[in-house]
Motif scaffolding. Sequence first.
Motif, PDB file in Angstrom:
ATOM      1  N   ARG A   1       0.677  -0.958   0.718  1.00 22.39           N
ATOM      2  CA  ARG A   1      -0.001   0.477  -0.271  1.00 22.39           C
ATOM      3  C   ARG A   1       1.430   1.161   0.361  1.00 22.39           C
ATOM      4  NH1 ARG A   1      -4.902   1.703   4.138  1.00 22.39           N
ATOM      5  NH2 ARG A   1      -4.425   4.382   3.644  1.00 22.39           N
ATOM      6  N   PHE A   2       2.176   1.057   0.828  1.00 23.56           N
ATOM      7  CA  PHE A   2       2.773   2.684   0.759  1.00 23.56           C
ATOM      8  C   PHE A   2       3.785   2.319  -0.032  1.00 23.56           C
ATOM      9  CE2 PHE A   2       0.145   1.933   4.740  1.00 23.56           C
ATOM     10  CZ  PHE A   2      -0.151   3.095   4.452  1.00 23.56           C
ATOM     11  N   ALA A   3       4.306   3.303  -0.422  1.00 18.94           N
ATOM     12  CA  ALA A   3       6.359   3.098  -1.189  1.00 18.94           C
ATOM     13  C   ALA A   3       7.021   4.400  -0.278  1.00 18.94           C
ATOM     14  CB  ALA A   3       5.439   3.696  -2.319  1.00 18.94           C
ATOM     15  N   LEU A   4       8.193   4.334  -0.027  1.00 17.50           N
ATOM     16  CA  LEU A   4       8.942   5.201   0.261  1.00 17.50           C
ATOM     17  C   LEU A   4      10.429   5.816  -0.613  1.00 17.50           C
ATOM     18  CD1 LEU A   4       9.405   6.190   3.202  1.00 17.50           C
ATOM     19  CD2 LEU A   4      11.575   5.012   3.307  1.00 17.50           C
ATOM     20  N   ARG A   5       9.563   7.171  -1.419  1.00 15.42           N
ATOM     21  CA  ARG A   5      10.405   7.299  -2.101  1.00 15.42           C
ATOM     22  C   ARG A   5      11.931   8.661  -1.385  1.00 15.42           C
ATOM     23  NH1 ARG A   5       9.908   8.310  -7.500  1.00 15.42           N
ATOM     24  NH2 ARG A   5      10.808  10.074  -7.509  1.00 15.42           N
ATOM     25  N   ILE A   6      12.678   8.003  -2.162  1.00 15.68           N
ATOM     26  CA  ILE A   6      14.038   8.008  -1.153  1.00 15.68           C
ATOM     27  C   ILE A   6      14.416   9.224  -2.434  1.00 15.68           C
ATOM     28  CG2 ILE A   6      16.589   7.986  -0.713  1.00 15.68           C
ATOM     29  CD1 ILE A   6      15.204   4.794   0.121  1.00 15.68           C
ATOM     30  N   SER A   7      15.959  10.340  -1.855  1.00 13.31           N
ATOM     31  CA  SER A   7      15.919  11.561  -2.537  1.00 13.31           C
ATOM     32  C   SER A   7      17.366  11.189  -1.987  1.00 13.31           C
ATOM     33  CB  SER A   7      14.939  12.164  -2.566  1.00 13.31           C
ATOM     34  OG  SER A   7      14.739  13.592  -1.713  1.00 13.31           O
ATOM     35  N   ASP A   8      18.208  12.381  -2.549  1.00 16.13           N
ATOM     36  CA  ASP A   8      19.616  13.251  -2.317  1.00 16.13           C
ATOM     37  C   ASP A   8      19.085  13.898  -0.885  1.00 16.13           C
ATOM     38  OD1 ASP A   8      20.251  11.873  -4.408  1.00 16.13           O
ATOM     39  OD2 ASP A   8      20.940  13.618  -5.611  1.00 16.13           O
ATOM     40  N   ASP A   9      17.922  14.371  -0.514  1.00 14.30           N
ATOM     41  CA  ASP A   9      17.769  14.837  -0.064  1.00 14.30           C
ATOM     42  C   ASP A   9      16.763  15.141   1.244  1.00 14.30           C
ATOM     43  OD1 ASP A   9      19.255  17.481  -1.350  1.00 14.30           O
ATOM     44  OD2 ASP A   9      17.357  17.738  -2.465  1.00 14.30           O
ATOM     45  N   GLY A  10      15.981  13.415   1.163  1.00 17.70           N
ATOM     46  CA  GLY A  10      15.376  12.987   1.925  1.00 17.70           C
ATOM     47  C   GLY A  10      14.932  12.270   1.725  1.00 17.70           C
ATOM     48  N   LEU A  11      13.644  11.588   2.745  1.00 17.58           N
ATOM     49  CA  LEU A  11      12.299  10.542   1.968  1.00 17.58           C
ATOM     50  C   LEU A  11      10.919  10.647   2.201  1.00 17.58           C
ATOM     51  CD1 LEU A  11      12.032   9.291   4.739  1.00 17.58           C
ATOM     52  CD2 LEU A  11      14.335   8.487   4.586  1.00 17.58           C
ATOM     53  N   SER A  12      10.130  10.779   1.084  1.00 20.25           N
ATOM     54  CA  SER A  12       8.920  10.458   1.271  1.00 20.25           C
ATOM     55  C   SER A  12       7.755   9.587   1.055  1.00 20.25           C
ATOM     56  CB  SER A  12       8.337  12.232   0.151  1.00 20.25           C
ATOM     57  OG  SER A  12       8.267  11.525  -0.792  1.00 20.25           O
ATOM     58  N   LEU A  13       6.923   9.495   2.232  1.00 17.63           N
ATOM     59  CA  LEU A  13       6.619   8.314   2.188  1.00 17.63           C
ATOM     60  C   LEU A  13       4.526   9.002   1.730  1.00 17.63           C
ATOM     61  CD1 LEU A  13       5.274   6.076   3.428  1.00 17.63           C
ATOM     62  CD2 LEU A  13       4.247   6.105   5.622  1.00 17.63           C
ATOM     63  N   LEU A  14       4.834   7.636   0.297  1.00 18.09           N
ATOM     64  CA  LEU A  14       2.825   7.404  -0.208  1.00 18.09           C
ATOM     65  C   LEU A  14       2.854   7.023  -0.177  1.00 18.09           C
ATOM     66  CD1 LEU A  14       5.252   8.167  -3.747  1.00 18.09           C
ATOM     67  CD2 LEU A  14       4.873  10.065  -1.921  1.00 18.09           C
ATOM     68  N   ASP A  15       1.633   6.932  -0.402  1.00 13.81           N
ATOM     69  CA  ASP A  15      -0.323   6.099   0.050  1.00 13.81           C
ATOM     70  C   ASP A  15      -0.723   5.513  -1.478  1.00 13.81           C
ATOM     71  OD1 ASP A  15      -2.458   4.757   0.892  1.00 13.81           O
ATOM     72  OD2 ASP A  15      -3.205   6.153   2.730  1.00 13.81           O
ATOM     73  N   ARG A  16      -0.682   4.752  -1.334  1.00 10.66           N
ATOM     74  CA  ARG A  16      -2.010   4.076  -2.518  1.00 10.66           C
ATOM     75  C   ARG A  16      -3.335   4.222  -2.560  1.00 10.66           C
ATOM     76  NH1 ARG A  16       0.439   0.387  -6.889  1.00 10.66           N
ATOM     77  NH2 ARG A  16       1.602  -0.238  -4.803  1.00 10.66           N
ATOM     78  N   THR A  17      -4.175   5.098  -3.499  1.00 12.23           N
ATOM     79  CA  THR A  17      -5.276   5.541  -3.568  1.00 12.23           C
ATOM     80  C   THR A  17      -5.467   5.192  -4.339  1.00 12.23           C
ATOM     81  OG1 THR A  17      -5.412   7.359  -4.338  1.00 12.23           O
ATOM     82  CG2 THR A  17      -4.734   7.283  -1.763  1.00 12.23           C
ATOM     83  N   ALA A  18      -7.437   5.224  -4.733  1.00 12.97           N
ATOM     84  CA  ALA A  18      -7.891   4.667  -5.742  1.00 12.97           C
ATOM     85  C   ALA A  18      -7.152   6.115  -6.705  1.00 12.97           C
ATOM     86  CB  ALA A  18      -9.385   4.372  -5.345  1.00 12.97           C
ATOM     87  N   ALA A  19      -7.497   7.478  -6.550  1.00  8.39           N
ATOM     88  CA  ALA A  19      -6.715   8.275  -7.486  1.00  8.39           C
ATOM     89  C   ALA A  19      -5.514   7.855  -7.782  1.00  8.39           C
ATOM     90  CB  ALA A  19      -7.629   9.171  -7.080  1.00  8.39           C
ATOM     91  N   GLY A  20      -4.873   7.582  -7.392  1.00  9.65           N
ATOM     92  CA  GLY A  20      -2.881   7.367  -7.775  1.00  9.65           C
ATOM     93  C   GLY A  20      -2.472   7.848  -5.787  1.00  9.65           C
ATOM     94  N   TRP A  21      -1.154   7.730  -6.402  1.00  8.55           N
ATOM     95  CA  TRP A  21      -0.210   7.946  -5.081  1.00  8.55           C
ATOM     96  C   TRP A  21      -0.563   9.092  -4.832  1.00  8.55           C
ATOM     97  CZ3 TRP A  21       2.544   3.400  -2.988  1.00  8.55           C
ATOM     98  CH2 TRP A  21       2.312   2.933  -4.277  1.00  8.55           C
ATOM     99  N   ALA A  22      -1.100   9.495  -3.139  1.00 12.11           N
ATOM    100  CA  ALA A  22      -0.782  10.548  -2.204  1.00 12.11           C
ATOM    101  C   ALA A  22       0.079  10.781  -0.901  1.00 12.11           C
ATOM    102  CB  ALA A  22      -2.250  10.583  -1.838  1.00 12.11           C
ATOM    103  N   GLU A  23       1.002  11.769  -1.209  1.00 11.59           N
ATOM    104  CA  GLU A  23       2.064  12.053   0.130  1.00 11.59           C
ATOM    105  C   GLU A  23       1.686  12.229   0.940  1.00 11.59           C
ATOM    106  OE1 GLU A  23       5.655  15.218   0.665  1.00 11.59           O
ATOM    107  OE2 GLU A  23       6.047  14.345  -1.164  1.00 11.59           O
ATOM    108  N   VAL A  24       1.635  11.671   2.200  1.00 10.33           N
ATOM    109  CA  VAL A  24       1.915  11.615   3.186  1.00 10.33           C
ATOM    110  C   VAL A  24       2.168  12.619   4.369  1.00 10.33           C
ATOM    111  CG1 VAL A  24       1.181   9.967   5.769  1.00 10.33           C
ATOM    112  CG2 VAL A  24       0.501   8.661   4.136  1.00 10.33           C
TER     113      VAL A  24
END
Length: 245
Positions: A4-27
Amino acid sequence: MQPRFALRISDDGLSLLDRTAAGWAEVGSAAFDGPDLDAAVAALVAEASARAPKGFATLLVLPDSQVLYTQVEDAGADADTQRDRIGAALEGRTPYDLADLVFDWTMQGTTAHVAVVARETLDEAEGFAAARGLNPIGFAASPAAGIAPAVASFGTTALAATLLKRGRTLAPETAPVVALVQDGADAPDTPREDPAPQPEPEPQPDPAPQEEPDPAPLPEPPPPTPTEVPDPPPESEPQPEPLPI
């Protein structure tokens, strides 16, 4: 299954995304140079646990800076040939031995679009996420537009064996893993509250009639602009069986 969740890692930090019916939403997100990275990540874990109280897992999405994107021409007609020719093309392209690399590819005609990552990079990402309770289950790369044509899958984490039920496998992502919708839009397990009803205003007495001059004729109104009626939101897909954490 897909987490259900994705952790996007970048060079500066990370963001947690929640899979929804409309697409990924940032938590939420956390900066590596923030005052308390562990506390920021703990807040993301707490939010994911609140949204999925029966257990959750995450897909680790690596930054483009840690992935080598390349192309191999005339890669062959079958997967085995393509793998062999891609492996041969990667020899000497990185400081690593071929056995220490993981790669995925997408074919366009006879050209293989290849994404390559070092195993030690995967190990470091998994160690970071596992130590902080993010339950990493797989690896992917979701390249920015123009870099590569598709999401790359780098397989499962070592922890996946304890998170996946017997017989379940991790399905690759087919769409970009980026925040596309506002958080809370059609999010599963996130109930919405209807706004509280507002009291109706008390009726006011009709004003005394007053004599008014005849109004000037109004110009012809423009033809109404057709309003596009949005499609009803898609029904939320059933959630995968809870993961034993």
